[in-house]
Structures are given as C-alpha cells and as structure tokens.
Design an enzyme around this catalytic site. Structure first.
Site, PDB file in Angstrom:
ATOM      1  N   ASN A  63       8.309 -10.087  -4.124  1.00 10.13           N
ATOM      2  CA  ASN A  63       8.155  -8.637  -3.972  1.00 10.13           C
ATOM      3  C   ASN A  63       9.541  -8.017  -4.118  1.00 10.13           C
ATOM      4  OD1 ASN A  63       7.829  -6.021  -3.064  1.00 10.13           O
ATOM      5  ND2 ASN A  63       6.906  -6.575  -1.098  1.00 10.13           N
TER       6      ASN A  63
ATOM      7  N   ARG B 148       4.574  -8.433  -7.053  1.00 13.87           N
ATOM      8  CA  ARG B 148       4.241  -7.025  -6.885  1.00 13.87           C
ATOM      9  C   ARG B 148       4.926  -6.304  -8.037  1.00 13.87           C
ATOM     10  NH1 ARG B 148       7.531  -3.119  -3.132  1.00 13.87           N
ATOM     11  NH2 ARG B 148       6.679  -1.172  -3.901  1.00 13.87           N
TER      12      ARG B 148
ATOM     13  N   HIS C  84       2.852   2.391  -4.100  1.00 15.04           N
ATOM     14  CA  HIS C  84       2.663   1.723  -2.793  1.00 15.04           C
ATOM     15  C   HIS C  84       1.215   1.265  -2.604  1.00 15.04           C
ATOM     16  CE1 HIS C  84       6.426   3.925  -1.101  1.00 15.04           C
ATOM     17  NE2 HIS C  84       6.739   2.670  -1.374  1.00 15.04           N
TER      18      HIS C  84
ATOM     19  N   ARG D  50      16.004   8.627  -2.812  1.00 11.39           N
ATOM     20  CA  ARG D  50      15.271   9.446  -3.797  1.00 11.39           C
ATOM     21  C   ARG D  50      14.958  10.811  -3.208  1.00 11.39           C
ATOM     22  NH1 ARG D  50      10.690   5.174  -4.878  1.00 11.39           N
ATOM     23  NH2 ARG D  50      12.020   3.640  -3.851  1.00 11.39           N
TER      24      ARG D  50
ATOM     25  N   GLU E  22       2.690  -6.805   2.212  1.00  9.50           N
ATOM     26  CA  GLU E  22       2.447  -6.726   0.763  1.00  9.50           C
ATOM     27  C   GLU E  22       2.350  -8.109   0.139  1.00  9.50           C
ATOM     28  OE1 GLU E  22       4.515  -2.587  -0.576  1.00  9.50           O
ATOM     29  OE2 GLU E  22       5.856  -4.075   0.276  1.00  9.50           O
TER      30      GLU E  22
END
Ligand code: ADP
Length: 397
Positions: free
Chosen positions: A9, A91, A179, A239, A377
């Site tokens: 990931n 991912r 996400h 960001r 995840e």
C-alpha cells in the site's frame, strides 16, 4: 510451503505492507510500514504472534522505492516463515472509468493504468513503479491491483458530473472519488454492526495525510469530497483541498507560475503544511501553540464540518458518522471539534467515550451514532483479491 499474499500500500510518504496466509479467514502473518520515505525513513514490522518486532531508522536521507521494497522483503525473508509469496496485491489509487473491480496486473492493464498517472501524479506513478519492481524480484507471483476509485463507480450519475461542457465529461473529466478501499472496508464493518442497512445514511471521515469524506447509503457510495483527482475536498496534510478554479487561472496567468510549479504547490506545499508553515503532520501541529498551527487546525475542522453538512444534504440526512485513518482514529480533540461543527445534525459526543476512542463515542440515545472504526486497507486488498484468485479448497482449513 503454503501460499501467502503480500499486500503493498504505497502512499505519498509511506509504504505499508501486510502478508496473509492464503487460507480461510486470511490469517495475518506480518505487517508493517516504512514511513517518512523522504527524510529519515523508519521501518516498523510486527507479527500476529509474539515474534520479534522490528523498529529501526533507515539512514538520514530519503530512500527510493527499490530500497524500500528490498528492506521489506529482507525483513520478511529473515523471519523464516513457512509460507511462499504466490501473489501480491496493490492498492492502486486510480482505476479511471475502466477498472471498477480488482484486475490482474498484466502488460496491457499496466499500460492503461500508466495513462492515468497525470490524474494522480504523486501516487499512481509510485504504485506502478512498485509493481514493476515486484515483477523483477518475485517473477512468479501473480500481481493484482485493487482500485481506490472503484468503490465510487456506482454513485448516482449526477454526483460524478462537473458543470463543464458535455464533450469534456464524455472524454473522462468527471469526479472519480478516492480512498475507496478504506471506505469499502468500513462499509463491511458497518454491515457487520447493523446488518444490510449498514448504518443507513452514513458519512465516513477518512482523515489521514490524505483526507476525504464519503456519504453512503446502505454501505454504497453516494457522494464524496475528492473528485477528478485526490486534490479536491478537505484540507489535507500538504494538499489544498477545494479551491476556486479562478485561483488556478490567476496563478498561471498573472503570477506566471509554471504548470509544474503549480502542481507542486497544490499537492506538496499547501494544506496543513502550507497554512501553518510548520508541518503537515497533525500530531506535530497539535503539540504546538503557535497561532499559525492553530489556524491550520481550525481550517481543517471548519472544512470537515462544512463538508459533513454538504454530504448530509446529498444523502438526505445523517444516521451514522464514522471516523477512521490516522487522525480520525487517534485524535479525540479533532473528533470532538468536528462533531461540535456537526452538532446541528444531531451529532452529540460523549467526552469520556471519545477520550477512550471507544467503538461508539456518541451519547446514549443520540440521534446520530458516532463511531470510530480503524481502517485496514491491506486486509481489504487481500479480501478483494479473492474475487479473482480464490483460495483453493484444500487450503480452506
Ligand atoms: P496516510 O496513510 O495517508 O499516510 P495516516 O492514516 O497514517 O496517513 O494518518 C497520518 C496522520 O495521522 C498524520 O497527520 C498524523 O499526525 C496523524 N496522527 C496519527 N496519530 C495521531 C494522534 N495521536 N493525534 C493526532 N494526529 C495523529
């Protein structure tokens, strides 16, 4: 030797990984991460059992993807596990309109995914670079991509549209959302808690270095704050989140900023880091009383609160609010502030439950259930992979 799945990931500043035995229930073998890839990287590895943990700094500078992968595979190799890595899951941040389910990463798939690099410049190129590196060191392993955009692919059409000319929409300028692997995992936990209604009209706040919100109904995505790229929506670590497009035109035309410079500004130098001038790391900002840090935190909370209202409008109400990822799971202070901002929707947090980060932190009898659900995840990727490479019957015990 039995088979194992390795999941990688890759984030903007970390590579998380986990290795699972390929049998029923996917028992965890090892998990860990290399964080702070750009400055004094740290390797952390733990196992499901009481075996030695690894925790070490990997030099003073930055490390590249090849060295990152080598450290991880060396640590796994030195554990002498009786499992062999037969498949590797990734991912992958952007699947575009085409990849709405897990896919084997063969040449033609990789070529198609490479064309999406400009849509998620930080993540997508790293994702694909790591796939190439794995092909070199584990040539027999089957590689599978699971996509962060896929969870949002069934949203109502209107939720994917921008107010742009039709030709642009038809050429792929739409809201994708991100996400999704984390949201899919949280949706499965909501189904486990509430049954098929999955908490009804639920808004999930994935608050990590990247941050977004997703409104779900019965566990399906309805609306989300990220859009065409992972820049949109909430203020993040580095960001900017939602920005008037007029600012972009102004910076390019009147301030003569280059496109590259602008991309760096919006992806790497804005958000909590840009506003505070101190750090993009929420923990660091919470530990200082510098007014610029406080202002950055206030903006983060303000925007999250505003967007919760927007998503509740898209879903026609709010029954369940979920916090997940680094900030959402670990900061009672930020959760409390965001819940205060959403108080008008019926959100009421019990301070003690919140302080202890209990699974349900709302007051008893609250109109809105407020939950803390740790995301995973890596396990979500391993589970998604089963849809295309199921576990053989003789490994189901
Ligand atoms: P990513 O996977 O996107 O890199 P994470 O989900 O690991 O991000 O979240 C990282 C963020 O979580 C950082 O801003 C970090 O400071 C924040 N965080 C982690 N623990 C805490 C904590 N105890 N209090 C506040 N923020 C925290």
């Amino acid at each position: 030797m039995t088979d194992a799945t390795l999941v990688l990931n890759a984030g903007s500043s970390s590579l998380k990984f986990a290795m699972f035995e390929r049998r029923h229930g996917l028992p965890l073998l090892v998990k860990g991460s290399i964080s702070s890839l750009h400055d004094k990287p740290r390797l952390k590895v733990s196992t499901a059992h009481d075996e030695p943990r690894t925790e070490m700094t990997l030099g003073k500078g930055s490390i590249d993807s090849q060295a990152t992968l080598e450290f991880i595979l060396r640590d796994i190799g030195e554990r002498g596990l009786p499992q062999k890595i037969t498949n590797v899951g990734h991912r992958i941040v952007h699947g575009g309109s085409r990849f709405t389910a897990p896919a084997i990463l063969d040449r033609s798939t990789l070529k198609a995914l490479d064309q999406l690099v400009p849509l998620a410049p930080i993540h997508q190129s790293r994702n694909l670079e790591i796939v190439e590196l794995v092909a070199g060191v584990l040539p027999e392993a089957v590689q599978v991509g699971c996509f962060d955009t896929a969870f949002h692919a069934d949203r109502p059409h209107v939720a994917m549209l921008y107010g742009l000319p039709r030709a642009l929409t038809e050429s792929g300028v739409i809201s994708f959302g991100f996400h999704g692997i984390s949201y899919g995992y949280v949706a499965s936990k909501l189904k486990a808690r509430y049954g098929s209604n999955a908490g009804g009209r639920a808004t999930v706040a994935h608050l990590g270095s990247g941050a977004s919100l997703c409104a779900m109904r019965e566990g399906k995505s309805l609306a989300t704050t990220m859009g065409f790229s992972p820049l949109d929506g909430l203020v993040m670590s580095t960001r900017c989140g939602s920005l008037d497009p007029g600012v972009v035109i102004h910076l390019l035309r009147d301030r003569k900023m280059s496109v590259e410079g602008l991309s760096k500004l919006l992806y790497d130098q804005s958000g909590l880091l840009g506003v505070s001038g101190i750090s993009g790391d929420m923990r660091t900002l919470l530990e200082t009383d510098d007014p610029a840090a406080t202002e950055a935190i206030d903006l983060f909370v303000y925007r999250a609160g505003r967007e919760i209202g927007s998503l509740a409008a898209a879903a026609g109400g709010l029954d369940t609010l979920v916090f997940t990822a680094g900030i959402g799971e670990n900061s009672p202070f930020i959760r409390e502030k965001i819940c205060q901002a959403a108080g008008w929707l019926g959100v009421q947090v019990d301070p003690e439950r919140n302080r202890r980060s209990e699974a349900c932190i709302s007051v008893s009898g609250s109109a809105v259930d407020v939950l803390v659900i740790p995301t995973d995840e890596e396990r979500a990727v391993a589970e998604q992979m089963l849809s295309i490479i199921p576990i053989a019957d003789n490994h189901s015990g």
